[in-house]
Design an enzyme around this catalytic site. Structure first.
Site, PDB file in Angstrom:
ATOM      1  CB  SER A   1      -0.945  -0.063   1.206  1.00 19.98           C
ATOM      2  OG  SER A   1      -1.789   1.035   1.254  1.00 19.98           O
TER       3      SER A   1
ATOM      4  CD  GLU B   1      -9.792   3.189   8.288  1.00 22.75           C
ATOM      5  OE1 GLU B   1      -9.401   2.949   9.441  1.00 22.75           O
ATOM      6  OE2 GLU B   1      -9.265   2.693   7.284  1.00 22.75           O
TER       7      GLU B   1
ATOM      8  N   GLY C   1      -1.811  -1.060  14.282  1.00 22.33           N
ATOM      9  CA  GLY C   1      -1.987  -2.439  13.856  1.00 22.33           C
ATOM     10  C   GLY C   1      -1.031  -2.798  12.730  1.00 22.33           C
ATOM     11  CB  THR C   2       0.194  -1.214   9.913  1.00 17.87           C
ATOM     12  OG1 THR C   2       0.382   0.153  10.266  1.00 17.87           O
ATOM     13  CG2 THR C   2      -1.255  -1.427   9.514  1.00 17.87           C
TER      14      THR C   2
ATOM     15  CG  ASP D   1      -6.547   0.547  -0.343  1.00 13.59           C
ATOM     16  OD1 ASP D   1      -5.649   1.413  -0.278  1.00 13.59           O
ATOM     17  OD2 ASP D   1      -6.598  -0.443   0.428  1.00 13.59           O
TER      18      ASP D   1
ATOM     19  NE  ARG E   1      -5.772   2.471  16.464  1.00 18.56           N
ATOM     20  CZ  ARG E   1      -4.978   2.335  15.400  1.00 18.56           C
ATOM     21  NH1 ARG E   1      -4.292   3.364  14.927  1.00 18.56           N
ATOM     22  NH2 ARG E   1      -4.853   1.167  14.800  1.00 18.56           N
TER      23      ARG E   1
ATOM     24  CG  ASN F   1      -7.021   6.060   6.322  1.00 17.18           C
ATOM     25  OD1 ASN F   1      -7.956   5.820   5.553  1.00 17.18           O
ATOM     26  ND2 ASN F   1      -6.576   5.167   7.187  1.00 17.18           N
TER      27      ASN F   1
ATOM     28  CG  ASP G   1      -3.102  -0.716  -1.920  1.00 14.54           C
ATOM     29  OD1 ASP G   1      -3.208   0.456  -1.513  1.00 14.54           O
ATOM     30  OD2 ASP G   1      -3.516  -1.698  -1.265  1.00 14.54           O
TER      31      ASP G   1
HETATM   32  C1  16G Z   1      -4.456  -0.451   7.493  1.00 13.72           C
HETATM   33  C2  16G Z   1      -5.943  -0.542   7.346  1.00 13.72           C
HETATM   34  C3  16G Z   1      -6.572   0.826   7.429  1.00 13.72           C
HETATM   35  C4  16G Z   1      -6.166   1.485   8.723  1.00 13.72           C
HETATM   36  C5  16G Z   1      -4.675   1.464   8.902  1.00 13.72           C
HETATM   37  C6  16G Z   1      -4.343   1.875  10.300  1.00 13.72           C
HETATM   38  C7  16G Z   1      -7.138  -2.133   5.978  1.00 13.72           C
HETATM   39  C8  16G Z   1      -7.305  -2.712   4.605  1.00 13.72           C
HETATM   40  N1  16G Z   1      -6.268  -1.141   6.076  1.00 13.72           N
HETATM   41  O1  16G Z   1      -3.899   0.283   6.450  1.00 13.72           O
HETATM   42  O2  16G Z   1      -7.950   0.663   7.374  1.00 13.72           O
HETATM   43  O3  16G Z   1      -6.609   2.804   8.777  1.00 13.72           O
HETATM   44  O4  16G Z   1      -4.188   0.151   8.727  1.00 13.72           O
HETATM   45  O5  16G Z   1      -2.981   1.732  10.529  1.00 13.72           O
HETATM   46  O6  16G Z   1      -7.763  -2.566   6.932  1.00 13.72           O
HETATM   47  P1  16G Z   1      -2.411   1.746  11.992  1.00 13.72           P
HETATM   48  O7  16G Z   1      -3.089   0.648  12.770  1.00 13.72           O
HETATM   49  O8  16G Z   1      -0.956   1.529  11.804  1.00 13.72           O
HETATM   50  O9  16G Z   1      -2.721   3.083  12.573  1.00 13.72           O
HETATM   51 MG    MG Z   2      -3.772   1.201   0.409  1.00 13.41          MG
END
Ligand code: 16G
Ligand code: MG
Length: 568
Positions: free
Chosen positions: A68, A378, A506-507, A288, A503, A380, A286
């Site tokens: 992405s 979102e 998640g990434t 989206d 928070r 974003n 990507d």
């Molecule tokens: C991912 C999520 C997006 C979310 C982002 C938050 C999908 C397909 N994409 O890109 O929705 O806003 O993570 O990132 O679910 P973070 O948890 O690092 O803040």
């Molecule tokens: Mg993307």
């Protein structure tokens, strides 16, 4: 019940050993990390996709190789369920277990355990469709994925280099082919035809819009936007920028939707290309996510993010439902996350039901399914609109009693075709925005003035263990570390209100801090038109964010000698 082909699996798996020093986690966006470390993960995800398909009676599962908006050296992979949705949450855990099996033997044991635990009939067929974005690490990673398909004897269809939302479209189109729910032709051309056809109907008879500039982030969106433009013909003039998909190092670099949202700036190379008031938008790597913006006569930048898109689109759909005479039968609702600007939540709540859910598409998507028409975005820029199956049926069967009702009804039906309902889709969302702007004769200025954003600030804190941070109330409050939320509350109160939450990402291995002012107007005696500026409120909210970040850093036991100096 037949057994897994262990010999073949073993031979292939030995060619894709897991790096011993890595732990992989299937997070909100699948597996995502340095591309050079992902070979074993790809192979194993290939096998897992096949098992998921077998579990679902041979329905086609999607596999998307992308990272992405992440930097170019990253890559990743995520699975798409048969209706074009994100992988069911319980399987995220299975993916993580398989990816972390230390050896081939452990991997085979884990596979066997999974087959038994979720009762997979391995004699069932397995089908997948897969694609990748333009990253240079893509081809090798796809080869590893294909080994996974071969190892399990999966029937695999290569969708080539394409966007994430097109892959989601294909999955749904393949699985609904020949059924009454048919989603469209199961090809990329089918996708362009469906979107462009609906767009042309929706803007028929309206004045042709001014050219729209699209920043393609030097990613796969450049290919898709170019093809879409061919199908759209002269119904909308598109100017494609940042389309260097084969130049190393430029993907998402100082461009793209994430750059625009996080820096609240225009991609620097567009500065001289935009005329005052001209609409422009950015896709991410990507395609989206979508961000709109424009510059005024003085060169000031105005950003129209996912919240502004939600406000524009939701109000338009509510109007159409009313004009079609269906407002007593079809209820429209909106889903947001805690990152939604407070001003957008206020604007929307005054008009329709709004729900707040945790970050991540799967949460928003599922919550939106509870409405007859669910709009989710979102901040974003990721989002879409879902029309429930019964709503689509109602639209198809409704008999309008006036010409005005008939027009509104047709617009709604065409919207169900224009919108990619499987997942957020920058190109489909862009056409949706263009339809609304055309219908309302809005420029960016009128759209932007629906409400004025509250000044806000997002800060990252690197911590040793983000899992120590747990939240409740749709991520708006921390439950652990114990006592931290109380201290954040005290700080926010001392700053005269506003809003701040913390928070775990998640990434990425970080904790995120968001802060927002509660008041916007008359900050320094001037009107406060947008978030970018030198208002005392921007200073105020930045200070609040850095104070909260400081609290988080200290609480997480951060090394005092490496404490970022901006943390207060
Ligand atoms: C991912 C999520 C997006 C979310 C982002 C938050 C999908 C397909 N994409 O890109 O929705 O806003 O993570 O990132 O679910 P973070 O948890 O690092 O803040
Ligand atoms: Mg993307």
């Amino acid at each position: 019940m037949s057994k897994l082909p262990f010999q073949t699996l073993k031979a292939f798996s030995d060619a894709h050993p897991k790096p011993s020093n890595r732990h992989f986690q299937y997070g909100t966006a699948g597996f995502r990390t340095l591309g050079s470390t992902l070979d074993s993960v790809m192979f194993r995800v290939g096998v897992l996709a096949g098992l998921r398909s077998k579990r679902l009676d041979g329905k086609t599962i999607g596999v998307m190789v992308t990272a992405s908006h992440n930097p170019e050296q990253d890559n990743g992979v995520k699975l798409v369920d048969p209706r074009g949705e994100m992988l069911e949450a319980s399987w995220e855990g299975h993916a993580t277990v398989l990816a972390n099996a230390a050896t081939t033997d452990e991997f085979l044991t884990a596979l066997d355990a999974l087959v038994k635990a979720v009762k997979i009939d391995v004699s069932k067929p397995a089908r997948v469709v897969y694609a990748r974005d333009t990253r240079s690490s893509g081809p090798a990673l796809v080869a590893a994925l294909e080994d996974g398909f071969k190892a399990l004897g999966i029937e695999a269809r290569d969708a080539g280099v394409t966007t994430t939302p097109i892959l989601h479209y294909l999955v749904k189109a393949i699985n609904t082919k020949g059924t009454p729910e048919s989603y469209g032709e199961d090809s990329e051309d089918g996708y362009y035809k469906k979107l462009s056809g609906a767009f042309k109907k929706l803007v028929a008879g309206k004045t042709e819009p001014e050219p729209l500039v699209i920043d393609c982030a030097n990613g796969v969106g450049a290919h898709a936007a170019a093809k879409l433009a061919e199908y759209l013909g002269n119904s909308i003039p598109l100017v494609l920028e940042n389309i260097a998909t084969s130049t190393p190092g430029v993907l998402n670099e100082s461009c793209g939707a994430d750059y625009v949202k996080t820096t609240q700036r225009l991609p620097p190379n567009l500065v001289d290309k935009l005329k005052p008031g001209q609409r422009a938008c950015s896709l991410d790597g990507d395609a989206d996510r979508l961000m709109y913006y424009y510059l005024d006569e003085r060169g000031h930048f105005y950003m129209l993010d996912g919240d502004k898109i939600a406000a524009l689109v939701a109000a338009f759909i509510v109007d159409l439902v009313r004009l079609a005479g269906l407002d007593s039968e079809i209820k429209v609702g909106v889903v947001q996350t805690a990152y939604a600007n407070g001003a957008s939540t206020k604007y929307l709540s005054e008009r329709l039901p709004v729900k707040c859910v945790p970050t991540g598409v799967k949460h928003l998507h599922h919550a939106a399914e509870h409405y007859n028409i669910g709009v989710y975005f979102e901040a974003n820029g990721h989002g879409t609109v879902l029309f429930s199956p019964t709503t689509q049926e109602k639209l198809a069967k409704h008999e309008p009693s006036t010409p005005a009702q008939s027009t509104a009804l047709n617009h709604l039906i065409n919207l169900t075709q224009l919108i990619n309902q499987t997942v957020g889709d920058a190109l489909s969302d862009m056409l949706l925005v263009e339809v609304v702007l055309t219908h309302k004769s809005y420029s960016g200025v009128e759209w932007n003035s629906l409400y004025a954003d509250l000044p806000n600030r997002l800060v990252k804190v690197v911590v040793s263990d983000r899992n120590a941070f747990r939240t409740e109330d749709a991520e708006r409050r921390l439950v652990s570390p114990h006592g931290l939320q109380t201290r954040i509350d005290e700080l926010v109160r001392r700053y005269g209100g506003g809003r701040s939450f913390v928070r775990p990402s998640g990434t990425e291995d970080v904790v995120r801090v968001y802060a927002e002012a509660s008041v916007r107007s008359q900050a320094d005696g001037k009107d406060y038109p947008h978030v970018i500026g030198t208002s005392t409120y921007v200073v105020f909210v930045t200070e609040l964010a850095f104070r909260v970040a400081g609290l988080v850093y200290d609480e997480a036991g951060g090394d005092p000698s490496r404490r970022p100096k901006e943390f207060l």
